[in-house]
Enzyme design. Structure first.
Site, PDB file in Angstrom:
ATOM      1  N   ARG A   1       7.615  -4.168  12.761  1.00 13.08           N
ATOM      2  CA  ARG A   1       6.895  -4.337  11.490  1.00 13.08           C
ATOM      3  C   ARG A   1       7.876  -4.609  10.355  1.00 13.08           C
ATOM      4  NH1 ARG A   1       1.618  -0.494  10.870  1.00 13.08           N
ATOM      5  NH2 ARG A   1       0.876  -0.586  13.014  1.00 13.08           N
TER       6      ARG A   1
ATOM      7  N   ARG B   1       1.904  11.334  -8.631  1.00 16.32           N
ATOM      8  CA  ARG B   1       1.230  11.472  -7.340  1.00 16.32           C
ATOM      9  C   ARG B   1       2.032  10.867  -6.191  1.00 16.32           C
ATOM     10  NH1 ARG B   1      -4.699  12.118  -7.543  1.00 16.32           N
ATOM     11  NH2 ARG B   1      -5.271  12.716  -9.674  1.00 16.32           N
TER      12      ARG B   1
ATOM     13  N   GLY C   1       0.808  -1.214   0.000  1.00 19.87           N
ATOM     14  CA  GLY C   1       0.000   0.000   0.000  1.00 19.87           C
ATOM     15  C   GLY C   1       0.840   1.262   0.000  1.00 19.87           C
TER      16      GLY C   1
ATOM     17  N   ASP D   1      -1.431  -5.540  14.055  1.00 16.10           N
ATOM     18  CA  ASP D   1      -2.127  -5.200  15.293  1.00 16.10           C
ATOM     19  C   ASP D   1      -3.258  -6.189  15.528  1.00 16.10           C
ATOM     20  OD1 ASP D   1      -4.879  -3.492  14.418  1.00 16.10           O
ATOM     21  OD2 ASP D   1      -3.257  -3.473  12.955  1.00 16.10           O
TER      22      ASP D   1
ATOM     23  N   SER E   1      -0.362  -5.173   5.290  1.00 10.33           N
ATOM     24  CA  SER E   1      -0.571  -5.457   6.704  1.00 10.33           C
ATOM     25  C   SER E   1      -2.063  -5.655   6.956  1.00 10.33           C
ATOM     26  CB  SER E   1      -0.040  -4.319   7.577  1.00 10.33           C
ATOM     27  OG  SER E   1      -0.714  -3.111   7.273  1.00 10.33           O
TER      28      SER E   1
ATOM     29  N   ARG F   1       7.195   1.945   1.111  1.00 13.22           N
ATOM     30  CA  ARG F   1       7.487   0.529   1.277  1.00 13.22           C
ATOM     31  C   ARG F   1       7.859  -0.094  -0.066  1.00 13.22           C
ATOM     32  NH1 ARG F   1       5.952  -2.623   5.447  1.00 13.22           N
ATOM     33  NH2 ARG F   1       6.461  -0.772   6.641  1.00 13.22           N
TER      34      ARG F   1
ATOM     35  N   ARG G   1      -0.453  -8.617  -3.687  1.00 17.94           N
ATOM     36  CA  ARG G   1      -0.484  -7.591  -2.647  1.00 17.94           C
ATOM     37  C   ARG G   1       0.324  -8.063  -1.457  1.00 17.94           C
ATOM     38  NH1 ARG G   1      -2.174  -4.187   1.167  1.00 17.94           N
ATOM     39  NH2 ARG G   1      -3.528  -4.937   2.827  1.00 17.94           N
TER      40      ARG G   1
END
Length: 244
Positions: free
Chosen positions: A218, A44, A21, A205, A91, A25, A88
């Protein structure tokens, strides 16, 4: 060539694209795991990169947050840039008691409260499922790497801040492994345009029990998931070569 959201040229993207996402990353994945890396998109600020993993061309492209965003990038990668497999890597939050922080989750399918798949499927319910071969190779890759994974259903939420806390107990009762915001849209786009898609998530989480990973935690757990994703691609290639 280009689209309203991607300014890459013809051939800039590999046939397989890993999609986190966060565009930062995407940069981390490319610079950490790939060789001969070059940036192929910056429109963008949604960074896209291409490089090689063990000599195999692979691209990495951020998809933003939510089903509308991932649907835009997935469609353009498939239709305009010829991507055939989208994975994909993101998280998710857990609701089940047996799903813990740091667990790697592989989605077989994705429930959702979004209406996008009904819109594309003439008002009917569409079973948003992952590609079987990619998913099988992901499970096998994790086993070979000694990385434990859980495989099952995800829930792709339209709202990050949902005013209906009661649905969390419902998701738990139905055995949902992780709550995220994109898989159902990705699976729908792939089905509509004849591509393949899979989703791997790291549990960052636990929504019901509380607790979350720090940024450093993470990152280290995310690396495990990335190795699974990359080795999934390699196993998929070998299986397709054998089949032909």
């Amino acid at each position: 060539m280009g689209t309203p959201h991607i300014d890459a040229g013809p051939g800039d993207f590999a046939d397989t694209v890993l999609m986190p996402g966060d565009p930062l990353r995407a940069r981390y994945i490319a610079e950490t795991f790939l060789d001969e890396v070059r940036e192929v998109n910056s429109v963008r600020g949604m960074s896209g990169f291409s490089g090689r993993y063990k000599e195999r061309p692979i691209s990495v492209m951020g998809h933003g947050m939510g089903i509308p965003s991932v649907s835009i990038y997935a469609r353009e990668l498939i239709v305009d840039y010829g991507a055939r497999s989208l994975i994909r890597v993101g998280s998710c939050g857990a609701v089940r008691d047996d799903v813990a922080l740091r667990d790697v989750v592989i989605g077989l399918g994705a429930c959702t409260d979004s209406g996008v798949n009904r819109s594309r499927f003439a008002g009917m319910d569409f079973a948003a499922i992952a590609d079987f071969e990619l998913t099988r190779h992901a499970v096998d890759a994790a086993a070979a790497l000694g990385i434990s994974v859980k495989v099952g259903n995800l829930f792709s939420a339209d709202l990050f801040y949902d005013p209906r806390p009661e649905i969390l107990d419902l998701l738990k009762r139905y055995g949902i492994l992780g709550v995220e915001m994109e898989a159902a849209g990705l699976f729908g786009v792939a089905a509509e345009f004849g591509a393949r898609a899979a989703t791997l998530c790291t549990v960052s989480d636990h929504i019901l029990k509380g607790g979350s990973l720090s940024s450093a935690e993470r990152q280290s757990t995310f690396d495990d998931m990335m190795l699974v994703a990359l080795e999934t691609v390699m196993r998929d290639d070998r299986a397709r070569e054998t089949a032909t």
